[in-house]
Scaffold this active site. Structure first.
Site, short mmCIF file in Angstrom:
data_model
loop_
_atom_site.label_atom_id
_atom_site.label_comp_id
_atom_site.label_asym_id
_atom_site.label_seq_id
_atom_site.Cartn_x
_atom_site.Cartn_y
_atom_site.Cartn_z
N LYS A 162 29.19 41.43 -30.02
CA LYS A 162 30.25 40.84 -29.20
C LYS A 162 31.37 41.84 -28.94
O LYS A 162 31.88 41.94 -27.82
CB LYS A 162 30.82 39.59 -29.88
CG LYS A 162 29.84 38.44 -30.01
CD LYS A 162 29.62 37.76 -28.67
CE LYS A 162 28.73 36.54 -28.83
NZ LYS A 162 28.54 35.82 -27.56
N LYS A 198 14.90 29.35 -23.16
CA LYS A 198 15.45 28.06 -23.58
C LYS A 198 16.45 27.53 -22.56
O LYS A 198 17.17 28.30 -21.93
CB LYS A 198 16.16 28.19 -24.93
CG LYS A 198 15.25 28.32 -26.11
CD LYS A 198 16.02 28.18 -27.41
CE LYS A 198 17.19 29.14 -27.52
NZ LYS A 198 17.92 28.99 -28.78
N LYS A 252 23.36 26.56 -22.33
CA LYS A 252 24.68 26.40 -21.75
C LYS A 252 25.20 27.70 -21.17
O LYS A 252 25.96 27.72 -20.20
CB LYS A 252 25.64 25.89 -22.84
CG LYS A 252 27.13 25.95 -22.50
CD LYS A 252 27.48 25.07 -21.32
CE LYS A 252 28.98 25.07 -21.06
NZ LYS A 252 29.48 26.37 -20.63
#
Length: 447
Positions: free
Chosen positions: A214, A311, A314
């Site tokens: 990140k 998958k 979101k």
């Protein structure tokens, strides 16, 4: 009162339980300080595997020296701020019923308020989690503190938190059996995190893979300290009920964070537990029970509508790739009409050359509660023009009760506020027992 393991989901073997009343009060300093790897060489347990339960079952009531207010046990289901599952923060985990029923056992589930719950979240885990409340007293919490580790919309955080709580209630959380609360409403989470932080070597956090990924993407100037330290908050979420638990189910991407929790528990036990704690008036022994990882089987994997090999997510840039629980009938119909399919004749499961076909048939099976064979017989000779309207109606019918219940809850904010307040009160009473033990063992003046 019976005691159980700290596992959110697990199947116990028929092996008889072994008492763990003689937990060591600490570990060797070299084990806590010398970390050549974050992962122990020990093998993680897998759900359904034949293993001996490391918990005491049907034991006598705890002695008066035990500071716990109850002998009941709690389970932690922690969902990472970094995984893409429910609200971009849940692991895809399959819940399965315990083969033994423990009286007084509790489960705890944490989710982030960072977006809409989609069909993959619901069918993959939430639906099964909620079923667990019929066997165990359950705690659901919205981990809003984890949701701020990366830039977020301050105007939406409060609304998203309420929306998430309302959706869980709409999905079937029964407040007579389960509690729902907001993480930031239970101050023990943050207080325990700060105490644990004082014992956490910075090198341990620097090795966290997700922080490296990140921070590399966002750049050092755009990354807050919270992204580095959130694994300590995660450890706090787990350890505040650690003395009632033995196992923590984790996904593959969370094993490193659980290992940090284990190492941190051992370090705190060594630095402050045992005779040192007893000299300060505590019960002595281990402050935290060190949780073991339990790898659950994969749950129902609902894939993207635009790519049958990915998958439903979101974080996917296109909303077309997912069906959100609150999507309107027209939106659902349009998404299914436009979803990716293939040109093969007929419909079939498990053909590796037809991932989208397998995904859409699987969704149909899940929302209709039909068996795989029933779906095969019904849809074998269908074409996409016939099947898509059938799937659309099935999805809409399945989500309609959830949407109606959600609207009812959101129309009565007092009801929702009261539910969250009651849940926070219950969670606080549990967490404060552990927190007070840690304060005492670390030498703080008693409040």
């Amino acid at each position: 009162m019976g005691r159980s393991i700290l596992s959110h989901f697990l199947i116990l073997s028929s092996a008889s339980p072994r008492s763990i009343s003689t937990l060591p009060c600490g570990v060797h300093l070299s084990k806590c300080l010398s970390r050549t790897s974050l992962m122990h060489p020990r093998r993680s347990l897998r759900a359904g595997e034949n293993f001996r339960c490391l918990c005491s079952v049907s034991v006598s009531e705890p002695s008066t020296s035990d500071t716990s207010s109850s002998s009941v046990n709690y389970r932690v289901v922690w969902n990472s701020a970094e995984t893409d599952w429910c609200l971009s923060g849940l692991m895809v985990l399959e819940l399965f019923r315990c083969s033994w029923k423990f009286y007084g056992e509790k489960n705890s589930f944490g989710v982030q308020p960072t977006g809409s719950i989609h069909l993959g979240n619901y069918l993959g885990a939430i639906k099964n989690w909620i079923d667990l409340q019929n066997t165990y007293e359950t705690l659901f919490f919205i981990v809003d503190l984890h949701a701020i580790t990366l830039p977020y919309d301050t105007q939406q955080l409060s609304k998203a938190t309420k929306d998430t709580a309302a959706l869980y209630l709409a999905c079937g959380v029964d407040t007579s059996k389960a509690s729902v609360f907001v993480q930031s409403h239970v101050r023990a989470h943050v207080e325990l995190m700060w105490l644990l932080s004082s014992a956490t070597p910075i090198g341990w956090l620097n090795r966290m893979i997700q922080f490296k990924e990140k921070s590399r993407k966002a750049g050092d100037e755009n990354v807050g300290v919270a992204l580095l330290t959130y694994p300590v908050l995660m450890a706090s979420d787990i350890l505040f009920i650690s003395m009632q638990s033995d196992f923590v189910p984790v996904g593959e991407d969370q094993k490193q964070h659980l290992e940090l929790t284990r190492e941190l528990a051992e370090r705190v036990n060594y630095l402050y537990g045992g005779r040192k704690w007893k000299k300060l008036g505590g019960r002595g022994g281990a402050i935290f029970k060190v949780p073991e990882p339990l790898i659950p089987p994969t749950g129902a994997r609902v894939m993207s509508l635009t790519d049958g090999l990915s998958k439903m997510s979101k974080s996917a840039p296109s909303d077309q790739s997912r069906i959100n629980l609150l999507d309107s009938k027209d939106v659902i119909s349009n998404k299914i009409k436009r979803c990716k399919t293939d040109s093969f004749p007929g419909l079939e499961f498990d053909n590796p050359e037809r991932p989208e076909c397998n995904n859409l048939l699987s969704i149909y099976q899940l929302v209709t509660s039909k068996t795989k064979q029933e779906v095969v017989e019904e849809c074998l000779d269908m074409n996409w023009g016939t099947f898509k309207p059938l799937l659309t109606d099935a999805v809409i019918d399945h989500l309609h009760p959830i949407q109606v219940r959600y609207a009812e809850i959101m129309s009565d904010t007092t009801y929702l506020d009261n539910i969250l307040a009651e849940g926070a009160s219950k969670a606080t009473s549990i967490a404060d027992v552990t927190l007070n033990n840690v304060y005492q063992a670390m030498g703080f003046l008693r409040r």
